[in-house]
Design a protein around this motif. Sequence first.
Motif, mmCIF file in Angstrom:
data_model
loop_
_atom_site.group_PDB
_atom_site.id
_atom_site.type_symbol
_atom_site.label_atom_id
_atom_site.label_comp_id
_atom_site.label_asym_id
_atom_site.label_seq_id
_atom_site.Cartn_x
_atom_site.Cartn_y
_atom_site.Cartn_z
ATOM 1 N N GLY A 128 -2.269 0.163 -4.277
ATOM 2 C CA GLY A 128 -1.546 -1.047 -3.925
ATOM 3 C C GLY A 128 -2.073 -2.269 -4.638
ATOM 4 O O GLY A 128 -2.980 -2.200 -5.466
ATOM 5 N N ARG A 177 -4.550 6.103 -1.593
ATOM 6 C CA ARG A 177 -3.723 4.900 -1.429
ATOM 7 C C ARG A 177 -3.770 4.107 -2.725
ATOM 8 O O ARG A 177 -4.747 4.158 -3.483
ATOM 9 C CB ARG A 177 -4.212 4.045 -0.261
ATOM 10 N N THR A 193 0.852 -1.182 0.000
ATOM 11 C CA THR A 193 0.000 0.000 0.000
ATOM 12 C C THR A 193 0.891 1.237 0.000
ATOM 13 O O THR A 193 1.836 1.330 0.782
ATOM 14 C CB THR A 193 -0.915 0.024 1.235
#
Length: 422
Positions: free
Chosen positions: A281, A279, A264
Amino acid sequence: MMQRKVLSLLVTSVIVSSVMAQQPSAPSPFAPIPAGAPIQFKPFAMVDPSTGKPVAPDTVLVLPDGTKVTAREFYAGLNALEKSLNALGYSLKRTPTLHVPSRQMYDPEALKRQDAAFSSMVYPDGVPTPGPEEGDFSPAGGFDVPWSWDSGWLGNEVVGAKASIRTALSGDIAPVNFRAYAQGSLQARLWNREQEVARAVAEARLEPTSNTNLQLRVFAEAYVNGERRWSWPENGPFTRDIPTGVSAEYTGSQSLQVWNYSTTRPFDFWVWIIRISGRLGASGSLYLDYFYRAGLNAVNNSPGIEAGATPRGQLSGFAEARAEASVWVASLWAGVNANINILTWRLPVSVGAQVGQENGRYYVDRYIRARSEASDILRGRVDWYAGASFFWWSWSTGGVLFQWDGTSHNGTLIDWNSRHYF
């Protein structure tokens, strides 16, 4: 931070609850693996996910997918989920992205193959499997002794009565398959109108249900004027399993996680009173399931053995962007989040051998099977949400922005079988 944590739990609970709600009523082939000793359950405080402040039970909350529920309903489901996870040593309070590994109890495809092989061995092609109706019973060889009696009509064309009895005893020695059936009926005639007044039926069966088991089924019923008035047992046939062979199964650590990866990359950007965060990821995992089975069918002295391994993996990605603006007691926020399942893949491989007898000669069937099963390829969705708050007043909304179904691909890599006679 409190708002983000509660919102993460909100999203997690919606995802986990929806997955649990979609589980089929049939027994699942997977069982969760406990993380350790059970954790003492502590309920979540009833707060508004947007503000983190306590709310009344009847307050309406808006979930990220646009669903509206009361605080009482949402926290009842969230606390029930937390309590079930605590019993396994997990907790939503520790991490908002919770993964509960599972152990595969059995391979459904392997059971289907075993059942098909057993059925073809016990009931040859062209011979129907015995069922609950009288006309469906036709064993492969053996004996069949029917008997019937009919009194004929007693009386005249205006008033009369007739009684009849039918019985049957049939079956086979190898494989074991017996059936006893009896039926008695009473008919009446009144002014040229004929009608069945009473009928009684009883049946007993003894037949194989697996390679190492026989089942006894018995029931009796009584009908009056075409309606069932009595039955034994009341809730269905009496059944009793009779073991006829031996079997062994070894699964070991059948769902061994050999690799897991997750990353992340959060970011924050401030401009005066505006904050932009997000974020980005990906996560992936790889497991290995394996099993070993061996058994002896005492009904026809047919031993068998099977072993297999199934590597399986999953790869997914996620992204979220959020913008917030606040002045003293007023705040606005909006954002989008995207989740995509890149690939879910299985490669079941099994090898096995089954011994049988045909025309007085013994033989062994051998097989090797392997399939590549890919599902939910590039399946994902993009959700949006927005809201505002002023003093004790708050408002929020959201929904699905984009959604696309994934694709799947299944193919046979190896399907080899042969028979060797002794």
